[in-house]
Design an enzyme around this catalytic site. Sequence first.
Site, short mmCIF file in Angstrom:
data_model
loop_
_atom_site.label_atom_id
_atom_site.label_comp_id
_atom_site.label_asym_id
_atom_site.label_seq_id
_atom_site.Cartn_x
_atom_site.Cartn_y
_atom_site.Cartn_z
N ASP A 21 0.78 -1.24 0.00
CA ASP A 21 0.00 0.00 0.00
C ASP A 21 0.81 1.29 0.00
O ASP A 21 0.24 2.37 0.15
CB ASP A 21 -0.96 0.01 1.19
N GLU A 22 2.12 1.21 -0.19
CA GLU A 22 2.89 2.46 -0.24
C GLU A 22 4.16 2.27 -1.07
O GLU A 22 4.68 1.17 -1.21
CB GLU A 22 3.22 2.98 1.15
#
Length: 374
Positions: A118-119
């Site tokens: 997610d990043e």
Amino acid sequence: MDDDEEGNDEGEAARGLRKIIHVDMDAFFASVEQRDNPELRGKPVAVGGSSGRGVVAAASYEARKFGVRSAMPSVTARRLCPDLIFCKSRFDVYREVSQQIRAIFRHHTDLVEPLSLDEAYLDVTTDKLGIGSATRIAELIRQEIRAKTKLTASAGVSYNKLLAKLASDQNKPDGLCVIRPGAGADFVAGLPVRRFHGVGPRGAEKMSRLGIETGADLAEKDIAWLRSNFGSFADYLYRAARGIDLRPVRSSRIRKSVGGERTFSEDISSGPALRDTLETIIDIVWGYIERAEASGRTVTLKLKYTDFQIMSRARTLTAPIADKSQFAEVSRGLLDEVLPLPLPIRLMGLTLSKLEGARDAAAPPADDAQLNLL
């Protein structure tokens, strides 16, 4: 960093400044569950196990208002938020969405360093579409993510990775923050030290006892003082307090291990308490392993006794760990080998190493501060 505010591309290149974006999805796992189940929208949601030994892998912003956080025991989360709705993790879905998001990143640059599902960091100093403005690229990426996944992302834009990551957390959720050239030190000066990556609650408490509450307080300390108080973590703190970070975005850097540790508020020694703690750490570390998309063959158990002596046991398999149940079985076997303990312990940790295909999060070295990620 728009060109009319940050200078033209030639000027930036001449000064050796990079254009870095850090993109962080907002409550990613929980947001995917709310997206796919309309009945969950606007309600406090936690992804993870709801049993007594379960751990929260992610919490929606509605749940966070009650103090629910990732890596928190599920029983604690439910006590804080009695109406909390638990969803089982669906990592196959999260990986699929993550691949969509990474395709958006690579539409703009090949210099993408994923930290987890997610990043990621992006270096857009030279972007594929010739847009030139890092701020505009960040805006476009957030728009494209929303259009293609129906999810929101926050982004930080700056001239190094440290500042970009701090910026991405500044206006969450669904926010954008830009730290322009020359403004990094002032931005960091106003932050509480707890915002620095790697400084957990225990690290922040230690700093508070030493009179350090903000980046400005930290910047007043010289490197010798920091080393005497924080050991190997000192060099990172010295640079961070001044907004300095020379690390490049590395699109193919390989992580050597994935793991986590937990320091206890009270020393423990009994077999049942140790086994319960191990189950919690298994849940937490396996979550890290899945997010990093890691596959490894060596499991290491680490224990720190009350006299601060460290003991570790490891087992290497002929093939990579197949799933969580096998990881748990090996971890339990390592603990059984050392019971009963000669002394109570104050810390327990698990690590998976000899990895295949996991990307490095490039975290700064940390002593006890690293433990607070749990």
